[in-house]
Design an enzyme around this catalytic site. Structure first.
Site, short mmCIF file in Angstrom:
data_model
loop_
_atom_site.label_atom_id
_atom_site.label_comp_id
_atom_site.label_asym_id
_atom_site.label_seq_id
_atom_site.Cartn_x
_atom_site.Cartn_y
_atom_site.Cartn_z
N GLY A 198 0.69 -1.37 0.44
CA GLY A 198 -0.08 0.04 -0.23
C GLY A 198 1.20 1.80 -0.13
O GLY A 198 2.25 1.12 0.13
N CYS A 199 0.11 2.20 -0.31
CA CYS A 199 0.66 3.67 -0.61
C CYS A 199 1.45 4.26 1.08
O CYS A 199 2.55 4.17 0.88
CB CYS A 199 0.54 4.71 -0.99
#
Lengths: 344, 344, 344, 344
Positions: free
Chosen positions: B149-150
């Site tokens: 994920g970011c």
């Protein structure tokens, strides 16, 4: 063999964009990057996006070895290139000026708008106006290229298909243009602070803007006669992008405007004529050298409406300069300029 | 020979960024781009920045010939990849999921946070977490990569040098993270309208965010034990960029933090440790796969302060996916990922 | 009878906000507005939003008749108020300094952070710190009020309920604060240009920020002892608004945090405690004197998480100054300060 | 005695702005605020800026007691007011429609642009177009006021001094208009996401926009004849503000344009004619009911150039509605509308 390139004045927005493009260009060796104010400082300290890409310091323009370059780009305030260019040309260096020193052929007119006397009229006379879509062959052979202004590029590319074809009643042409704030440069000035230019919009220069004579010169060349132009620039609350909204009364409203544009730009690598009914977005060219254009004829009107977008720092400045360099050095015209725009 | 790549779900921001990067990647053939909603529409009609770069339509996922690809990227809502991946893997296609389906090893925990039952626990068990800075060798060999994920990418890269070295009192670690709105996706939702998210700033998910278990899993692996983490995400009034501000009480405040980071990341092509005293800017990585990190020890404090920035759509999503693809197919790890960030 | 008010230094953002609030205040007569740089220029020429509201020119500070005012506000760079305040106080004028000259009680500490020697230690000793939620009664009687800084207002209001009640393990308090660019003032500086601060986010002052000693002084007074604080400010790509994200380890995690805050601020007109689970937005106080606060206890953690928002130019500067003026002149505390925030 | 006001459709941007203005209006009692989707929810939960100002829930339109109001504002999608207004008018309630149902006198033309059949042609015939600068006396007596559109207000106020005086060659008038995104409403739509509309600029509706017939109707009334108008709206990357850039060829270029405007608007409380050479900024009217106008005659041109700014949510919607209410109920025309714009 790589082109040895020098950049005079590398600390502004035009400069950093030129560095970004040249650093990624496979045929260029960034030999010299000058700055009076930042000499000795690493380029990548001023522009951290270039860490790992440009690993050298700014140097003083005088110790710069500019004379050993194949080409020198001037990304300087107006008035600098005309002082330094003659000596470089004599040494066999080719010059691309991203400033305005060589854009206006009529030097008296130039003096009036730029408030200076020209230092090198003889050199100015040989300068080629660097709009490849109009002067490609002359650019190939040029020693000195006057890279067009940001507004002039968008406005000219939006109107020349109509003017070259003699389709416009040229008395009342309107160019309503909007630019992101990077066009105003990196010098700290109050009106471009985020708190002044953000969430705000206004026109400026309604009484006359320096790009007006440059635009008029280009349009009148294309039209082969006088063009009555009102040009109003506006400041957009964003960083990059120019949108020119152009209004031109048509001599014959029945003309197929879409075909005129598609034909004119069929072979142009950096002009994209959008399908009928389109509204080009500035972000569709962010970071890219493309100009995207749509042409409309509004209902119940005999006017042509042209919408043209460009990135003012790329096709409106550094990208067009690289395109010109490619032409001057017989490289493929699109080399180093094909990365897609960054969206969103 | 070019890698034949398929993209499932190409109409979101992760999708368009993947297309931008793969279109410019010299070793990739964009074979298939699917979209249920836009099948039959030209990709470049949805994303005009790709005109001239991606000249093909979206296709239905089922008629897609995904099985003939070498690798398929899932840029889809959570839950899609776990349905389609098993069949592809059986056909010998390698899979990179940019969603969350394979990120959490504990599937019960995954179900609690994502509100679904997992469809393919067996396949999930073989997924490799695609953070090259931790799992490079496993990624090279993986059939199925769970792209991080970011937020988790930025937070983990900012903390693992300290945790791996056992330097942190792990009871009270704080991750105060800020993301541009592109992290929230391209689906029209009220809170990401320009008029809601612009000129505005707020935290969200203070009661618990889906990236928390993913971050904790990664940090605890690095620490070799429990990590007491408070993670608070915030929405920035801008498009791209994540800034993680990380606070970690030190066991021994006398440690040379700068050396710890520089040593840990000495050979990492996409982690840039800034000089002492720096404050990384999100724009210094806009459009680029770099993470830039600075480490400080605030005066009179026994805490480490780490500042880490990334482009959430690049190193936080599509760029890291391409980096993983390069590893999986024995290409140079940085291929197609070296363009400098666009600044300003 | 109207309060005769003078403003020294009316050309910055704090100045224009003070003018906006005082122009609409029913009990104030704007007697004198000074500016060295703009003397003789109409206020409304510099700030066109005030056309029709403030119809007078800026005057030189010396010819200003400041001595005939009831109150003089200093919206000046640090160091100006301490030069001019003593003479005004002697003439019976009350003074509200929106700068930092009188905020820090320990003048040696002040000198270290502000890089000047204090001109009037005796006067400084009588200054009252103008945070009404802590010092309301002293403000009523004060001749000289030190209006708090923008960050210090948000951070103190977010933490004092916990500190006053002795609920916090004070060794590891974290204040992660984010401010709009108007906090950096209206002087042209490169880092607050739209092209630098827009679409960008970064921390600054991680090595120490001038608001740190002011915050610590306030927190330690509330706590009755030392507070180990890490304070990290960040620059938001927007104009107005501060968001403080505050992390405080709790001595007893079982305490009812919501009740603590609601009780503490029950009678405060400008502190709004939001319902449990809220995330205050900066825009909800844009142009208004309110502070909105939410308190959370993140899952599995023994920390309190406080989210506090203010408009840095209003409750963080000009609005709080007007609130203090109202108190000093026995006007209703909320007079002229009740307009709702402008949203969107 | 207070005016009992009802608002139908209070959850959009026009609605919240109307609530903000009416909550601060000394002569209004906010009796009823309806919303189908949010009935039962506190208004201040949806719009936290109204906490402490509007302490009531949204109610269903049917249980709303709208019939007991003195005036009902419709801040609804087009088509709603024409369904509900007739019954209210019969009950003696006066109606102000902020939508478009009653703006176009030619109902056939209306149907073509709005894609609906009109429900109440008889009622439509008595509607007064609520532009006080043109129809003040009729508004005072009106039962039903059609509040003008946002673009039409700016464009008409910018052109009517010239048209009323017969100064324009009306064949080629150009209105190049730019609006902040709040004009597009609060419904989640892809093109107004921050990531689509931010850092971006484009025209829209070049093929024809619903405000065109409304503008033309107003201009032709003022001109007393046909007006050939090209109207091109553009979307600005900001929240509030409209800027109309208007180009009108003059019959006699020697006319004193500044005097024409100053005379025409000498007694208008909400139209501010700026000094010669000015460039009005949208932020100078943010949150305010003012329109600011500058008029130029570009060098070498026989065109008038008019620059007009308004806040699209205030003078372009809710503020003008309150101005109309003041007129209808014989209150001072400026009551509740005099707060200065919020700048920066």
């Amino acid at each position: 063999m790589a082109i040895r390139a020098g950049i005079v004045g590398g600390t502004g927005y035009t400069g950093v964009e030129l560095l970004r493009l040249l650093a990624a260009h496979p045929g260029v060796d960034l030999a010299v990057i000058t700055s009076r104010g930042k000499a000795g400082v690493a380029v990548s300290e001023v522009f951290p996006n270039l860490r790992g890409h440009v690993d050298q310091p700014f140097v003083e323009p005088d110790e710069a070895g500019l004379g050993e370059c194949d080409v020198v780009f001037f990304a300087t305030p107006n008035g600098t290139a005309m002082e330094m260019a003659p000596a470089l040309l004599e040494q066999g260096v080719r010059v691309i000026d991203l400033g305005a020193d060589f854009r206006i052929r009529d030097l008296e007119l130039w003096s009036r708008w730029y408030g200076m006397t020209h230092h090198c009229p003889a050199v100015a006379a040989e300068a080629v106006y660097g709009l490849p879509e109009r002067h490609r062959e002359a650019i190939r052979a040029a020693r000195l290229v006057a890279n067009p202004g940001c507004y002039p590029t968008a406005v000219q590319l939006g109107l020349i298909p109509l003017l070259e074809a003699g389709l416009v009643d040229t008395r009342h042409v309107v160019a309503d243009a909007k630019s992101g704030a990077s066009g105003a440069g990196r010098q700290p000035r109050q009106h471009t602070l985020l708190c002044e230019a953000g969430e705000n919009f206004h026109a400026y220069g309604a009484g006359g803007h320096r790009h007006l004579p440059e635009i008029r010169q280009g349009l009148e060349e294309a039209a082969g006669g006088e063009v009555g132009l009102v040009f109003v620039p506006h400041l957009l609350p964003m960083i990059r992008g120019i949108h020119a909204t152009l209004y031109a009364p048509l001599r014959d409203p029945a003309v197929d405007l879409q075909a005129v544009f598609e034909t004119r730009y069929a072979d142009e690598p950096f002009v994209d004529v959008l399908p009928p009914g389109s509204h080009p977005e500035t972000r569709s060219v962010r970071g890219s050298n493309m100009v995207r254009i749509a042409v409309h004829r509004p209902e119940d009107s005999d006017m042509a409406l042209v919408l043209a977008v460009e990135d003012n720092l790329v096709k409106g400045a550094a990208g067009q300069a690289v395109q010109n360099m490619n032409l001057m050095f017989a490289r493929p015209e699109t080399e180093g300029l094909l990365a897609p725009a960054v969206l969103p």
